[in-house]
Design a protein around this motif. Structure first.
Motif, PDB file in Angstrom:
ATOM      1  N   LEU A 492       0.858  -1.188   0.000  1.00  0.00           N
ATOM      2  CA  LEU A 492       0.000   0.000   0.000  1.00  0.00           C
ATOM      3  C   LEU A 492       0.893   1.236   0.000  1.00  0.00           C
ATOM      4  N   LYS A 493       0.623   2.161  -0.928  1.00  0.00           N
ATOM      5  CA  LYS A 493       1.466   3.354  -1.066  1.00  0.00           C
ATOM      6  C   LYS A 493       0.604   4.623  -1.026  1.00  0.00           C
ATOM      7  N   ALA A 508      -1.289   3.815   9.248  1.00  0.00           N
ATOM      8  CA  ALA A 508      -1.102   2.362   9.323  1.00  0.00           C
ATOM      9  C   ALA A 508      -2.251   1.688  10.067  1.00  0.00           C
ATOM     10  N   ARG A 509      -2.751   2.338  11.092  1.00  0.00           N
ATOM     11  CA  ARG A 509      -3.880   1.782  11.837  1.00  0.00           C
ATOM     12  C   ARG A 509      -5.131   1.719  10.963  1.00  0.00           C
ATOM     13  N   ASP A 510      -5.379   2.798  10.192  1.00  0.00           N
ATOM     14  CA  ASP A 510      -6.518   2.788   9.276  1.00  0.00           C
ATOM     15  C   ASP A 510      -6.358   1.690   8.219  1.00  0.00           C
ATOM     16  N   ALA A 511      -5.099   1.499   7.766  1.00  0.00           N
ATOM     17  CA  ALA A 511      -4.860   0.430   6.790  1.00  0.00           C
ATOM     18  C   ALA A 511      -5.140  -0.937   7.405  1.00  0.00           C
ATOM     19  N   ILE A 527       3.038  -1.571   3.963  1.00  0.00           N
ATOM     20  CA  ILE A 527       2.672  -0.177   3.686  1.00  0.00           C
ATOM     21  C   ILE A 527       3.923   0.679   3.678  1.00  0.00           C
ATOM     22  N   ARG A 528       3.940   1.660   2.777  1.00  0.00           N
ATOM     23  CA  ARG A 528       5.037   2.611   2.684  1.00  0.00           C
ATOM     24  C   ARG A 528       4.457   4.023   2.770  1.00  0.00           C
ATOM     25  N   ILE A 529       4.985   4.826   3.718  1.00  0.00           N
ATOM     26  CA  ILE A 529       4.416   6.150   3.986  1.00  0.00           C
ATOM     27  C   ILE A 529       5.518   7.194   3.933  1.00  0.00           C
ATOM     28  N   PRO A 532       7.512  14.362   5.835  1.00  0.00           N
ATOM     29  CA  PRO A 532       7.762  15.678   5.237  1.00  0.00           C
ATOM     30  C   PRO A 532       9.207  15.909   4.789  1.00  0.00           C
ATOM     31  N   ASP A 533      10.167  15.247   5.422  1.00  0.00           N
ATOM     32  CA  ASP A 533      11.565  15.457   5.041  1.00  0.00           C
ATOM     33  C   ASP A 533      11.978  14.651   3.819  1.00  0.00           C
ATOM     34  N   GLY A 534      11.026  13.942   3.208  1.00  0.00           N
ATOM     35  CA  GLY A 534      11.309  13.158   2.020  1.00  0.00           C
ATOM     36  C   GLY A 534      11.661  11.707   2.295  1.00  0.00           C
ATOM     37  N   SER A 535      11.844  11.356   3.559  1.00  0.00           N
ATOM     38  CA  SER A 535      12.151   9.966   3.903  1.00  0.00           C
ATOM     39  C   SER A 535      10.886   9.119   3.848  1.00  0.00           C
ATOM     40  N   MET A 536      11.091   7.802   3.825  1.00  0.00           N
ATOM     41  CA  MET A 536       9.979   6.860   3.747  1.00  0.00           C
ATOM     42  C   MET A 536      10.019   5.904   4.943  1.00  0.00           C
ATOM     43  N   ILE A 537       8.844   5.600   5.466  1.00  0.00           N
ATOM     44  CA  ILE A 537       8.708   4.533   6.447  1.00  0.00           C
ATOM     45  C   ILE A 537       8.053   3.353   5.735  1.00  0.00           C
TER      46      ILE A 537
END
Length: 587
Positions: A492-493, A508-511, A527-529, A532-537
């Protein structure tokens, strides 16, 4: 604070008014005799002196003034000239010119002005007589010797004034005891940093920028930040803070200052082995932003010792916060007056960088407010975020439609975010404004997506199509679904950028809710979120993503929270109505 060896900082600009009262105008008359005795057709009087183990070139000049001669019977002159005494060290930076024509890299000017009670001046064109403003009327005659110079240790100026004056017939004793009203108008200290190590000082997240953005009281007092990187990175980056904010940076400081990273003119014309190629970090006194006078020597007021300590403490802490060695060494570059291997023992206060702490407090305040604001609070904040100047409570009331008292109550609730002084409202800091604006924009984006989702839901309802939680999740967060991956059933992106990590957990909880309602399990769904700093979780387990307690067990889920959440979701699923039309599963 403890005494230890620090890098010796170089004194740079200096501007002070030394008042000499003991002998009245006697030294002024002595200079007048020198002027009268000299044959000016031969040029200005000039000579050399020895001072501080160096030979100095000195020269004398004078100017007429519109000052009327003193009416006191003791004053026998028909004029009131001012005298200029020029001095320059004949060292490696000396250009060989006469003192008054030299660039005076190490040197300067002493301007000597006569002073007496109730001074008057006459306009050259109209003949109108008026008071002389801008001088200190002590009630008796004295001399004002203004020294403007650079690259000389501050403590040496009184002796230097006496030596230069003595070269033109004025005994040293007349300039041996500056009066307690003597005061300082400018002073600065610097280090020269190697170009390849100075980046952390002027970086966007470096101390100069952060001091400006994080200091509170955005629209009261004075502060300024200039970052000019057009010719080269860090070419001219400066931050000015007034005396009211000085103590926010280093507790106990009371003097306005400027921190400045800059290069000399055309540094790229120098080789990297020459000092002109490398920048300076300088801290200077800002007299216009300091309410109190800085005296030369006073026990009951701020004086040169307080000034020098504050300048050096801010400079040493800027270096420390930038990760540079405060004892000197190879990170610095030697010039004619600054030696990176020259250390001296003195007491300077090194403090932990206060900026992250201020940032944390302001961010926490914004997060608390964001969750608690009512409509009038939000209207007030929206007005402040969009306004480019000073705003009053009445202006906010007029433009939002809320009554004046309602706005005042909102301001009281928003005291951690909004400052209310003298009938004006202002956001307390740029950082707080940026944090709040980020949340407002995220909320607006979410609102737009929700409106779009609602419109599509109405259309589906009109056609008898039923949407489940996963459909709503996909629409609300504009989710892309990647089913082509080998490491999971689907990725999920969400294209919505999370405002922070807590917001990412909410997504993530909603997902988790959506996929478990659709499939009965979340296994194999990642899931990938974006932040604001451009990084990804990226979370490979949706449940771990939103239940993880990163403050205590950064790599383990909170099992109790997970169990309670599953029980809650099971209960909600039992209460769901039976579906009229079951949509086929994804995947």
């Amino acid at each position: 604070m403890s005494a230890r060896k620090f890098l010796r900082f170089q004194c740079h600009e200096f501007d002070a008014h030394f008042h000499y009262v003991r002998d009245g105008l006697t030294p002024y008359y002595a200079l007048t005799n020198t002027r009268k005795d000299h044959d000016w057709s031969l040029g200005k009087p000039e000579t050399t002196i020895e001072f501080d183990d160096t030979e100095w070139a000195v020269a004398l000049d004078y100017d007429e003034q519109p000052i009327l001669p003193w009416s006191d019977p003791s004053y026998k002159l028909e004029t009131a000239h001012l005298y200029r005494l020029y001095f320059v060290a004949k060292d490696e930076t000396y250009d060989g010119e006469r003192a008054d024509s030299s660039k005076r890299v190490r040197g300067g000017t002493i301007t000597i002005r006569p002073r007496w009670p109730d001074m008057k001046k006459e306009d050259d064109e109209t003949g109108e007589i008026s008071d002389v403003n801008g001088y200190m009327d002590l009630g008796f005659p004295y001399l004002d010797a203004q020294v403007q110079a650079s690259n000389i240790d501050f403590e040496k100026y009184p002796n230097l004034v006496a030596e230069v004056a003595n070269a033109f017939g004025v005994p040293r004793r007349y300039f041996s005891d500056p009066h307690e009203t003597s005061n300082i108008g400018d002073a600065a200290v610097y280090v020269r940093v190697r170009r390849d190590t100075s980046g952390p000082i002027y970086a966007p997240d470096g101390p100069l920028a952060r001091i400006h953005s994080l200091l509170e009281a955005d629209r009261s007092g004075y502060r300024k930040h200039v970052s000019d990187n057009r010719d080269r990175p860090g070419d001219y980056v400066t931050t000015v803070i007034d005396d009211g904010r000085a103590g926010k940076v280093i507790r106990g400081h009371r003097i306005a200052k400027e921190g400045k990273h800059y290069y000399m003119r055309n540094p790229d014309t120098y080789d990297h082995t020459e000092f002109g190629y490398h920048p300076k970090l300088e801290v200077g006194y800002q007299t216009k932003q300091t309410e109190e006078t800085i005296y030369w020597e006073r026990d009951d007021q701020l004086d040169r010792r307080d000034l020098r300590r504050e300048l050096e403490e801010l400079l040493v802490n800027l270096l420390e916060w930038s990760g540079l060695d405060v004892t000197g060494g190879e990170q610095y570059f030697e010039d004619a007056y600054f030696d990176p291997d020259d250390r001296e023992r003195r007491s300077l206060k090194l403090v932990d960088c206060p900026l992250p702490e201020i940032e944390s407090e302001q961010e926490a305040a914004v997060m608390r407010l964001w969750g608690d604001m009512n409509p009038s609070d939000r209207a007030t904040v929206d007005k402040l975020l969009s306004d480019g100047g000073e705003t009053s409570p009445q202006d906010v009331a007029n433009e939002t439609g809320y009554c004046y008292d309602t706005i005042l109550r909102a301001v009281d609730r928003l005291e951690e975010f909004v400052e209310h002084t003298y009938g004006s409202l202002a956001i307390k800091s740029d950082f707080a404004a940026q944090q709040m604006l980020k949340r407002v924009r995220a909320a607006e984006e979410q609102f737009r997506r929700s409106i779009g989702s609602t419109a599509m839901q109405l259309a589906d309802d009109a056609q008898g199509i039923e949407n489940d939680a996963l459909d709503r999740f996909v629409r609300n967060y504009d989710v892309g679904i990647d089913r082509s991956r080998d490491d999971c059933r689907m990725l999920l992106k969400p294209r919505v950028t999370a405002t922070d990590r807590d917001h990412a957990k909410e997504i993530a909880r909603d997902a988790w809710t959506a996929v478990t309602e659709r499939f009965g399990t979340h296994t194999g769904i990642h899931i990938r979120i974006a932040l604001p700093d451009g990084s990804m979780i990226r979370w490979r387990d949706l449940e771990v993503g939103f239940t993880r307690d990163t403050s205590t067990h950064p790599h383990q889920p909170d099992l109790e929270a997970s169990r309670e959440w599953r029980e809650q979701m099971d209960q909600e699923r039992e209460n769901l109505p039976r579906r009229m039309k079951r949509r086929s599963s994804i995947g």
